[in-house]
Design a protein around this motif. Structure first.
Motif, mmCIF file in Angstrom:
data_model
loop_
_atom_site.group_PDB
_atom_site.id
_atom_site.type_symbol
_atom_site.label_atom_id
_atom_site.label_comp_id
_atom_site.label_asym_id
_atom_site.label_seq_id
_atom_site.Cartn_x
_atom_site.Cartn_y
_atom_site.Cartn_z
ATOM 1 N N LEU A 36 -22.720 58.853 -81.231
ATOM 2 C CA LEU A 36 -21.371 58.446 -81.648
ATOM 3 C C LEU A 36 -21.014 57.082 -81.068
ATOM 4 N N ALA A 37 -21.550 56.791 -79.885
ATOM 5 C CA ALA A 37 -21.293 55.484 -79.282
ATOM 6 C C ALA A 37 -21.936 54.372 -80.099
ATOM 7 N N GLU A 38 -22.919 54.730 -80.920
ATOM 8 C CA GLU A 38 -23.538 53.754 -81.833
ATOM 9 C C GLU A 38 -22.924 53.851 -83.224
ATOM 10 N N GLY A 39 -21.926 54.680 -83.366
ATOM 11 C CA GLY A 39 -21.266 54.812 -84.669
ATOM 12 C C GLY A 39 -21.940 55.807 -85.595
ATOM 13 N N ILE A 40 -22.903 56.579 -85.070
ATOM 14 C CA ILE A 40 -23.649 57.535 -85.911
ATOM 15 C C ILE A 40 -23.062 58.933 -85.750
ATOM 16 N N GLY A 41 -22.751 59.561 -86.879
ATOM 17 C CA GLY A 41 -22.240 60.934 -86.838
ATOM 18 C C GLY A 41 -20.890 61.019 -87.519
ATOM 19 N N ASP A 42 -20.764 61.979 -88.446
ATOM 20 C CA ASP A 42 -19.526 62.114 -89.211
ATOM 21 C C ASP A 42 -18.846 63.449 -88.987
ATOM 22 N N THR A 43 -19.610 64.422 -88.524
ATOM 23 C CA THR A 43 -19.057 65.728 -88.205
ATOM 24 C C THR A 43 -19.982 66.325 -87.153
ATOM 25 N N ILE A 44 -19.406 67.144 -86.250
ATOM 26 C CA ILE A 44 -20.234 67.652 -85.156
ATOM 27 C C ILE A 44 -20.086 69.152 -85.007
ATOM 28 N N ARG A 45 -21.164 69.777 -84.528
ATOM 29 C CA ARG A 45 -21.083 71.168 -84.129
ATOM 30 C C ARG A 45 -21.822 71.325 -82.804
ATOM 31 N N VAL A 46 -21.093 71.770 -81.814
ATOM 32 C CA VAL A 46 -21.704 72.076 -80.529
ATOM 33 C C VAL A 46 -22.216 73.511 -80.635
ATOM 34 N N SER A 47 -23.490 73.742 -80.337
ATOM 35 C CA SER A 47 -24.024 75.115 -80.359
ATOM 36 C C SER A 47 -24.106 75.637 -78.943
ATOM 37 N N LEU A 48 -23.405 76.713 -78.668
ATOM 38 C CA LEU A 48 -23.475 77.305 -77.333
ATOM 39 C C LEU A 48 -23.767 78.792 -77.460
ATOM 40 N N SER A 49 -24.481 79.327 -76.489
ATOM 41 C CA SER A 49 -24.615 80.786 -76.417
ATOM 42 C C SER A 49 -23.339 81.296 -75.745
ATOM 43 N N ALA A 50 -22.260 81.236 -76.495
ATOM 44 C CA ALA A 50 -20.931 81.583 -75.972
ATOM 45 C C ALA A 50 -20.019 81.784 -77.181
ATOM 46 N N PRO A 51 -18.829 82.359 -76.974
ATOM 47 C CA PRO A 51 -17.910 82.512 -78.107
ATOM 48 C C PRO A 51 -17.653 81.149 -78.768
ATOM 49 N N PRO A 52 -17.583 81.131 -80.106
ATOM 50 C CA PRO A 52 -17.500 79.848 -80.811
ATOM 51 C C PRO A 52 -16.272 79.011 -80.461
ATOM 52 N N VAL A 53 -15.196 79.636 -80.011
ATOM 53 C CA VAL A 53 -14.029 78.845 -79.605
ATOM 54 C C VAL A 53 -14.422 77.841 -78.517
ATOM 55 N N GLU A 54 -15.363 78.244 -77.660
ATOM 56 C CA GLU A 54 -15.827 77.333 -76.603
ATOM 57 C C GLU A 54 -16.512 76.109 -77.208
ATOM 58 N N GLU A 55 -17.246 76.330 -78.299
ATOM 59 C CA GLU A 55 -17.910 75.206 -78.980
ATOM 60 C C GLU A 55 -16.885 74.182 -79.462
ATOM 61 N N VAL A 56 -15.786 74.704 -79.982
ATOM 62 C CA VAL A 56 -14.750 73.822 -80.527
ATOM 63 C C VAL A 56 -14.100 73.008 -79.411
ATOM 64 N N LYS A 57 -13.812 73.685 -78.290
ATOM 65 C CA LYS A 57 -13.188 72.976 -77.166
ATOM 66 C C LYS A 57 -14.094 71.847 -76.688
ATOM 67 N N VAL A 58 -15.376 72.133 -76.576
ATOM 68 C CA VAL A 58 -16.315 71.106 -76.110
ATOM 69 C C VAL A 58 -16.400 69.971 -77.140
ATOM 70 N N GLY A 59 -16.480 70.331 -78.403
ATOM 71 C CA GLY A 59 -16.570 69.314 -79.456
ATOM 72 C C GLY A 59 -15.379 68.371 -79.432
ATOM 73 N N ILE A 60 -14.194 68.944 -79.308
ATOM 74 C CA ILE A 60 -12.980 68.122 -79.283
ATOM 75 C C ILE A 60 -12.988 67.228 -78.044
ATOM 76 N N ALA A 61 -13.385 67.811 -76.904
ATOM 77 C CA ALA A 61 -13.390 67.024 -75.658
ATOM 78 C C ALA A 61 -14.381 65.853 -75.753
ATOM 79 N N ILE A 62 -15.505 66.070 -76.436
ATOM 80 C CA ILE A 62 -16.474 64.974 -76.595
ATOM 81 C C ILE A 62 -15.843 63.843 -77.416
ATOM 82 N N LEU A 63 -15.183 64.206 -78.503
ATOM 83 C CA LEU A 63 -14.550 63.169 -79.343
ATOM 84 C C LEU A 63 -13.442 62.451 -78.582
ATOM 85 N N GLU A 64 -12.686 63.212 -77.792
ATOM 86 C CA GLU A 64 -11.607 62.592 -77.011
ATOM 87 C C GLU A 64 -12.170 61.625 -75.972
ATOM 88 N N ALA A 65 -13.271 62.035 -75.338
ATOM 89 C CA ALA A 65 -13.859 61.187 -74.293
ATOM 90 C C ALA A 65 -14.318 59.856 -74.861
#
Ligand code: SF4
Length: 367
Positions: free
Chosen positions: A233-262
């Motif tokens: 993403l720092a190179e401008g590559i990527g239009d949609t993201i999915r974080v895959s975790l061995s955890a409830p999917p809500v956790e994936e969303v929180k991490v995904g949002i935090a990555i975009l915010e960072a």
């Protein structure tokens, strides 16, 4: 307006064509979107819709559901109709489920035409049905299920192999005039994954769905995804993201949002600027930062809050923040927009910050 300072992202976005996944644009000038996948049995409509509601509340924008059986396919019309966010049907081999998903009103289908071709070549019919319904297709190449032919050619799932596989899959649709596609080339190793997406980004202008597959349990998966998505993403590559975790999917969303915010690809919500503490700290900064985070987490206000262990750097950090506290001697100096407004006992720091956050929100017209 939104009070946090809008900062520039690291790079211009790669120019990709825009597709519509239901109401959510992906690619082109659309903001990078966050996806997840349900873990319920899709045929269990209530459980699946319940999980989709939780994902939506967490900020998920697009959700994918697996369709391994006829019962799952039969559940799609209800799920697609009642889901508040676009639903993508994930299908592996069966063309009939692809048609069912399109008829059911799913916003997109994830299917690799290579698999379809092998068993029952109805790729042309799929292209026609998807095109008539305005349903885009995601080609999803995974290291673990790479085509035999490419495995033989490359020996293993190299970036080149993943990209060749993805572009070949695309060509199976392109020969039917269908280009409403987005692509993923997932690998569990961020280094291979990053190289694969870079190569893919050069070779086509389809929007890209980023994912590190089988990223692992939450800590490891978060690190791997943050590093890999961050690099791309720092190179401008990527239009949609999915974080895959061995955890409830809500956790994936929180991490995904935090990555975009960072990366400043998303307006930051609550941002705690807390010091690591050191020998000068006169309060337990770790606990205080966690209590402030927990106390302010639910507020629908983008806020930067400085939590500092002492007055050495407190005023400096607090000047940049919306709210702040610099602690010392069992007390906290409370800062609002850079100015000390009062000093309260340590036990009242969190409640005072919440109070001030609400006042700030009201002054800024966000309620
Ligand atoms: Fe140490 Fe104070 Fe800096 Fe925190 S703000 S790290 S306690 S000097």
């Amino acid at each position: 307006g939104i009070p946090t300072v809008r900062k520039r992202p690291l790079a211009e976005r790669r120019k990709s064509r825009k597709i519509m996944v239901g109401s959510v644009p992906v690619g082109g000038d659309a903001p990078v979107s966050v996806q997840s996948m349900t873990t319920t049995v899709t045929a269990d409509v209530n459980a699946t819709l319940q999980q989709i509601a939780e994902l939506t509340a967490a900020g998920c924008q697009i959700v994918r559901v697996a369709v391994p059986s006829q019962d799952d396919a039969d559940a799609l019309p209800q799920i697609a109709a009642k889901s508040p966010i676009p639903v993508i049907a994930d299908i592996h081999f069966q063309p009939k489920y692809v048609f069912a998903a399109i008829d059911a009103g799913c916003a997109a289908v994830r299917v690799n035409p290579g698999n379809i071709k092998k068993f029952d070549d109805r790729v042309g019919e799929i292209a026609k049905a998807a095109s008539e319904a305005g349903v885009p297709i995601r080609i999803g190449v995974n290291a673990g299920s790479l085509d035999e032919r490419l495995l033989r050619k490359y020996g293993t799932a190299t970036p080149e192999a993943l990209v060749e596989s993805a572009l070949w899959e695309c060509s199976l649709f392109e020969e039917h005039g269908f280009t409403d596609l987005k692509i993923s080339v997932k690998h569990h190793d961020p280094v291979v994954m990053i190289a694969a997406y870079r190569l893919l980004a050069e070779r086509c202008d389809y929007p890209l769905h980023l994912g590190v597959t089988e990223a692992g349990p939450p800590f490891q998966g978060t690190i791997k995804s943050a590093v890999a998505f961050g690099a791309l993403l720092a190179e401008g590559i990527g239009d949609t993201i999915r974080v895959s975790l061995s955890a409830p999917p809500v956790e994936e969303v929180k991490v995904g949002i935090a990555i975009l915010e960072a990366l400043n690809l998303r307006e930051r919500g609550l941002e705690i600027v807390s010091c690591p503490s050191c020998g000068r700290a006169q309060v337990d900064v770790f606990t205080l930062a966690e209590r402030v985070q927990a106390g302010l987490a639910g507020l629908p206000v983008p806020l930067r809050v400085a939590v500092m262990g002492c007055v050495v750097n407190g005023p400096g950090e607090a000047r940049e923040a919306d709210l702040g506290v610099a602690s010392g001697n069992g007390k906290g100096q409370i800062f609002v927009e850079g100015k000390v407004i009062k000093t309260v006992p340590e036990s009242q720091i969190v409640e005072t910050l919440i109070e001030e956050a609400l006042k700030l929100a009201e002054r800024r017209g966000i309620t």
